[in-house]
Design an enzyme around this catalytic site. Structure first.
Site, short mmCIF file in Angstrom:
data_model
loop_
_atom_site.label_atom_id
_atom_site.label_comp_id
_atom_site.label_asym_id
_atom_site.label_seq_id
_atom_site.Cartn_x
_atom_site.Cartn_y
_atom_site.Cartn_z
N LYS A 196 22.48 59.89 32.09
CA LYS A 196 23.59 58.92 32.19
C LYS A 196 24.52 59.05 30.97
O LYS A 196 24.16 59.63 29.95
CB LYS A 196 23.03 57.49 32.25
CG LYS A 196 22.15 57.23 33.46
CD LYS A 196 22.91 57.32 34.76
CE LYS A 196 22.15 56.74 35.91
NZ LYS A 196 22.05 57.62 37.08
C1 PLP Z 1 24.01 54.07 41.20
C2 PLP Z 1 22.62 53.99 40.66
N1 PLP Z 1 21.90 52.88 40.86
C3 PLP Z 1 20.64 52.74 40.40
C4 PLP Z 1 20.05 53.75 39.66
C5 PLP Z 1 18.64 53.59 39.19
O1 PLP Z 1 18.48 53.78 37.83
P1 PLP Z 1 17.09 54.30 37.23
O2 PLP Z 1 16.95 55.73 37.56
O3 PLP Z 1 17.23 54.05 35.76
O4 PLP Z 1 16.02 53.45 37.83
C6 PLP Z 1 20.77 54.91 39.40
C7 PLP Z 1 20.21 56.02 38.60
O5 PLP Z 1 19.62 56.94 39.07
C8 PLP Z 1 22.08 55.05 39.93
O6 PLP Z 1 22.79 56.16 39.71
#
Ligand code: PLP
Length: 377
Positions: A196
């Site tokens: 990210k």
């Molecule tokens: C749009 C979106 N929502 C939710 C997530 C979930 O984040 P995480 O991978 O930190 O659980 C991500 C990341 O992969 C994402 O890109």
């Protein structure tokens, strides 16, 4: 003389490259790790507390709660409003799977609205027809770093007494007009997945809100529902941002604006180099500060282009190849192909190019040059 093809063939431009950032910040990061190890506190220590304060301040929100991941940020936000079985939450099918799993793990039903053909964010003209007496929240996704049109979301939410939970997992530092993504609705959820724009060295996430009561509830929800050690007031979870990740994120937050500016420069460069090509470039509305978590083009023969670049050492990805309503895991929602045509078209045509602050001008030129060459074949 070596021909261009073989020079390019030897270049490796991966779609993400996290090593370069570490090399640049090595001394600071190594010191941050060392301080945590020497102190010996690894869960909910001072780095988490300070990072929460610093991130809330950066985003312009009253409070922030560090949690285990972006998925958990979404899940706990919904839980804090007691959203669950029998409720519906409106979101988009063109997103990462965790947006949806966070909703369905509460017991609530994800209700899809297609995206617009240009911004790839929620088509707000199509929301009203999906609102029922079970709808509790709208969950817009600020996809790729471009915000949803939040004035319209607020209008809809106000008219129907709905909560707004922003999925800002791809939108650290993005803005809708003058406001930061995540600080506009009732709650904003961020992921610190390593790739990210602000990434940890493992999983992590954060929720921002201006609501003190819900902030206090989130503090309990992330830590077994405890008000103090061994005293649980509500049913909770274990979902904490850990101290090592918080220490890393405190260092990296100081560079976020600089990195965002560089991502914007790279996007400008791609736009200039691909201006005359047949690829559809990312849309940027005038009210959006696009932070280019991803630089996503749309092309015919997408798979051929992907292979062509791969064979020449350029990595790309597809975000996302299967819209959620067509994923096997969500068959239970009862959708079929054709239900959300813009999301489905995108799944066949989009391609994410390498974009990270450490990408060099030469690398950008190589990627764009290959795309142009492919199109002229
Ligand atoms: C749009 C979106 N929502 C939710 C997530 C979930 O984040 P995480 O991978 O930190 O659980 C991500 C990341 O992969 C994402 O890109």
């Amino acid at each position: 003389m070596r021909n261009t093809e073989s020079i390019i063939g030897n270049m490796k431009i991966p779609v993400f490259n996290l090593k370069r950032q570490y090399e640049q910040l090595k001394a600071e990061l190594d010191n941050a790790f060392k301080c945590v190890f020497e102190k010996g506190i690894f869960v909910l220590g001072e780095n988490v507390r300070l990072f929460e304060e610093e991130f809330a301040k950066y985003i312009g929100a009253g409070f922030a709660v560090g949690v285990g991941s972006g998925t958990e940020a979404l899940h706990l936000s919904l839980k804090s409003y007691d959203i669950g079985a029998g409720d519906e939450v409106i979101t988009v099918p063109n997103t990462a799977v965790p947006t949806i799993s966070a909703i369905s793990f509460t017991g609530a039903k994800p209700v899809f609205v297609d995206i617009t053909p240009d911004t790839y964010t929620m088509d707000l003209k199509k929301v009203e027809e999906k609102i029922t007496d079970k709808t509790r929240a709208i969950l817009p996704v600020h996809l790729y770093g471009h915000t949803t049109e939040m004035d319209q979301v607020i209008k809809l939410a106000d008219a129907h007494n709905l909560r707004i939970i922003e999925d800002a997992c791809q939108a650290h530092g993005a803005k809708y007009n003058d406001n930061y993504a995540g600080a506009i609705g009732d709650m904003g959820c961020f992921s610190f997945y390593p790739t990210k724009n602000l990434g940890a060295y493992g999983d992590g996430g954060i929720i921002v809100t201006n609501n003190e009561e819900l902030y206090k509830k989130l503090i309990m929800l992330r830590n077994y529902g405890e008000v103090e050690k061994f005293t649980s007031k509500i049913e909770g979870f274990n979902s904490r941002l850990d101290e090592i990740q918080a220490a890393v994120l405190r260092v990296k937050l100081r560079y976020l604006d600089e990195w965002t500016n560089r991502r914007m420069e790279i996007a400008t460069q791609y736009r200039q180099l691909l201006y005359n090509s047949n690829v559809q470039l990312p849309c940027k509305r005038q009210w959006a500060k696009h932070v280019y978590h991803l630089f996503v083009i749309r092309v015919n023969k997408r798979n051929d282009l992907k292979d062509y670049l791969q064979e020449r050492g350029v990595g790309t990805q597809i975000h996302y190849p299967i819209p959620i309503h067509l994923q096997e895991a969500y068959k239970k929602l009862g959708h079929k192909a054709g239900d959300f045509p813009i999301s489905e078209r995108n799944a066949d045509e989009i391609l994410s190019l390498p974009i990270y602050p450490e990408l060099t001008t030469e690398e950008i030129e190589t990627v764009a040059g290959l795309i142009t060459k492919f199109q002229n074949i």
